[in-house]
Structures are given as structure tokens and as C-alpha cells.
Design a protein around this motif. Sequence first.
Motif, PDB file in Angstrom:
ATOM      1  N   SER A   1      32.735  32.997 -45.889  1.00 32.74           N
ATOM      2  CA  SER A   1      33.921  33.777 -45.531  1.00 32.74           C
ATOM      3  C   SER A   1      33.601  34.792 -44.441  1.00 32.74           C
ATOM      4  CB  SER A   1      34.470  34.480 -46.777  1.00 32.74           C
ATOM      5  OG  SER A   1      35.596  35.262 -46.452  1.00 32.74           O
ATOM      6  N   GLN A   2      32.456  35.478 -44.561  1.00 33.08           N
ATOM      7  CA  GLN A   2      32.063  36.449 -43.537  1.00 33.08           C
ATOM      8  C   GLN A   2      31.800  35.771 -42.192  1.00 33.08           C
ATOM      9  OE1 GLN A   2      29.101  39.402 -44.498  1.00 33.08           O
ATOM     10  NE2 GLN A   2      29.664  39.436 -46.670  1.00 33.08           N
ATOM     11  N   THR A   3      31.187  34.596 -42.241  1.00 32.80           N
ATOM     12  CA  THR A   3      30.922  33.854 -41.011  1.00 32.80           C
ATOM     13  C   THR A   3      32.211  33.406 -40.353  1.00 32.80           C
ATOM     14  OG1 THR A   3      28.852  33.046 -41.997  1.00 32.80           O
ATOM     15  CG2 THR A   3      29.667  31.891 -40.044  1.00 32.80           C
ATOM     16  N   LEU A   4      33.158  32.966 -41.138  1.00 32.27           N
ATOM     17  CA  LEU A   4      34.459  32.554 -40.624  1.00 32.27           C
ATOM     18  C   LEU A   4      35.185  33.729 -39.995  1.00 32.27           C
ATOM     19  CD1 LEU A   4      36.652  30.411 -40.315  1.00 32.27           C
ATOM     20  CD2 LEU A   4      37.394  30.947 -42.655  1.00 32.27           C
ATOM     21  N   ASP A   5      35.167  34.882 -40.652  1.00 32.03           N
ATOM     22  CA  ASP A   5      35.807  36.077 -40.085  1.00 32.03           C
ATOM     23  C   ASP A   5      35.220  36.434 -38.736  1.00 32.03           C
ATOM     24  OD1 ASP A   5      37.447  36.278 -42.299  1.00 32.03           O
ATOM     25  OD2 ASP A   5      36.241  37.804 -43.293  1.00 32.03           O
TER      26      ASP A   5
END
Length: 224
Positions: free
Chosen positions: A213-217
Motif C-alpha cells: 500500500s505504501q509503495t502504491l501511494d
Amino acid sequence: MRSLEVNVNGTQNVLVAARDAGVRRVVFASSSSVYGNTPTLPKHEGMPTAPMSPYAVHKLTGELLCSVFTSIYGLETVALRYFNVFGPRQDPKSEYAAVIPRFLTALLNHEQPIVFGDGEQTRDFTFVANVVQANLKAATAPDAVGQAMNIGCGERISLNEVLQIAGELLETSPDIDYRDPRPGDVRDSLADISKAQRLLGYDPQIKFAEGLSQTLDALRVGIV
């Protein structure tokens, strides 16, 4: 040839310079690829190494160089065998990009993510913050000198599951482009992290879904 020049000769250059400058410790970025395609899981440091690519051979050679510099010159070295590191600022366009930024970029651009093989191959994906923790601990841990150890999360996930979770985060159903397997690819990978826990006090905090999720953000706002 370029890989050998960078990963073997380059590592030796660093070790020689560190020795000559009186540096206390060198932390070497090794790789889980040194284990090869052994079916034994989880992979632990007592296993025989069986590298399947020139890169893996070069990383194992770097570990051996570190060990020699510790025993001969007293230069403190620690080798960390990273397992499939991912996170923000991995360039998805790089020839050496990890599979996760490529998957996420394809989905964000409404393109087909490419999977080599059936997608059921598994990896111990390790979010970069966990690796940073390990690096910092390895720089000072007194019992780690001269040792090689796994840095992962002790959990494995298939490429198909990665795309499923990514699709859920993006509220889409990935249309996957399956292609022939690549020679030299390891089928399954899972780290036994008990040695790093014991010698470093390593404790991975970021689980896979949170890291994804952090990478996608980060990719959404253009951080690469």
C-alpha cells in the motif's frame, strides 16, 4: 562481465579502502540468490549455497571476501542476504527493477502486468523499512561480526497473490499476461530469520500488504 566488475572487484575495492582507512565495520548487501533453487524451505544459513546465475555467484564471492578480510585484517564485516526488497523509489523502468513496481505501474496505467511462468512461484517480499532496520542494527551489533544472515519477513507470497492484493487496493481485476518462465529464476523463496533475530535483534515491523500500500501511494504521486 560488468556484473563481475561491479559486484566482485567493486566489493574488494571497498574492503581494501575500508581496511586502509581504518574503518571499523563494513555491512555487505548480499542476496538470497546465493541459495539457488533448493526445494528446502525456509532457507537457512546452514544450507549449502547453490547459485544459479552469475549475479548470485558474484554475491557469494562478496561474502567470502568479507569473511577473508575479517579473518586476515580484523576488518569487521557483516553480510546481509536480502530477500526480494521492495518499496518506494524503485524505478519500474529499470532493467533491474523488482517485480512489484513493474506490476503496480502496469496496473496504474491500465496495462497488462507480465508474469513469467504460472505466477505460483513464491517470494519472501521484504519492505525496504525492514531492511533499513537490519542495516542499522548490523552496523553495531557485537555478535554479528564475520557472519552472514537472512533479512526477510519469514513469510512467502505468490506473484498471483501479489497481483490479487494490488487489484484489491486499486479496485480492479488484473488481466495478467503469462509468458514462458525465465532460465535461472528461483521457484520458491522463504527466509529463516532466526539468526538475524538472535544476533541483530532484527524484528520486521512492516507486513507485506502494508508495504504494498505504501509503495502504491508513492507511485501514485510520482515518487520513484
